[in-house]
Design a protein around this motif. Sequence first.
Motif, short mmCIF file in Angstrom:
data_model
loop_
_atom_site.label_atom_id
_atom_site.label_comp_id
_atom_site.label_asym_id
_atom_site.label_seq_id
_atom_site.Cartn_x
_atom_site.Cartn_y
_atom_site.Cartn_z
N HIS A 1 2.38 -7.67 -6.74
CA HIS A 1 2.84 -8.16 -5.43
C HIS A 1 2.98 -7.00 -4.46
O HIS A 1 2.85 -5.84 -4.84
N GLN B 1 10.57 0.21 0.70
CA GLN B 1 11.12 -0.05 -0.64
C GLN B 1 11.24 1.21 -1.47
O GLN B 1 10.39 2.10 -1.35
N TRP C 1 6.89 4.19 -2.30
CA TRP C 1 5.45 4.09 -2.01
C TRP C 1 5.29 3.64 -0.56
O TRP C 1 6.23 3.12 0.06
N HIS D 1 2.01 -3.44 -6.18
CA HIS D 1 2.49 -2.80 -7.41
C HIS D 1 2.87 -3.89 -8.42
O HIS D 1 3.06 -5.05 -8.05
FE LIG Z 1 8.32 -4.90 -5.26
#
Ligand SMILES: [Fe+2]
Length: 320
Positions: A151, A157, A218, A224
């Motif tokens: 996803h 994040q 990232w 990922h």
């Molecule tokens: Fe995630």
Amino acid sequence: MRTEANQRSGMLANPIFTAWRAIDGERWGHEPMLLRHRLHEHPLFSNEALARLVENYPREHYNLVQWGEHGSTGSWREGEIVGLSGDAIISAIARGRVWINMRNLPLVDPGYGALMNGIFDELEDYMPEFRTFTRKLGLLISSPMSRTLYHADLPGQSLWQIRGVKRVYVYPNKAPFQTPEMIERIALSGVEVNMAFEDWYDNHAKVFEIGPGDMLHWPLNTPHRVDNLDCLNVSMTMEYFTEDIRRTHMVTVANGILRSKLGVTPRRHSISGPGFWSKAVLQRALRDTRWVRRENRARRRPEFRLDPEAPGGVVDIAAA
Ligand SMILES: [Fe+2]
């Protein structure tokens, strides 16, 4: 001894990032990166603190999910916790095939809010241009071998490992792994996990095996997936928006409406200038309509309860 990070930031006697280098500020947001932290030794993440937290977590702020044989979303079901001690909850998760996602940590316990703000203060100290808002923190306790399917996420994040080991596959942030259409679909539907995945994608992934004290970050919207190794895992997720991320999101929503609802192929993705502002107005006007389904995380009826005495650590509610 003063570390390079301390010298750079000047003030931090006990930084959360234990080995920050100036070059990390240059890399942040541009490539997947692994950093070291000390939260696994922090009192807020001691075994006692984790047990107390999970024992008292308000029902409206957690999701307890049991996953099926192959980790497919179709066999997921939601459960609940009733009358168990924190230790019993954690031992049931350690024996089961479940994960609990404790959302909104800072709202539930202000101690984690102070920690979150400390983390962002430190990052802003390292990277003077980095300014964030709509910050969120969550805690994930997951069974051995739990998987998070392929996803991409819409906010900025990072994933902080506290206990156990995970293998994280981070894929290239470009077609065919990720396309603007896929991100638009997520933005309009609120569902992250139905991106198409092919086994050969793994040949192009950067693979990180992260343990306690590792943090992964990232670039925005990077696809990922995550596999727990055969051990109980405790991980913290951190989300945020910056002004650029906010504007990117507005353009994504507007482009998604243009493409999927009005049949226009958007050619521009700029986050400033007249093109941006007309899209800002478009998405603002339409975001509360049925074209943009609001994030739908409403509680589903719980189908099981956690039970450390039961085989697999759960008992069906119908049979309870
Ligand atoms: Fe995630």
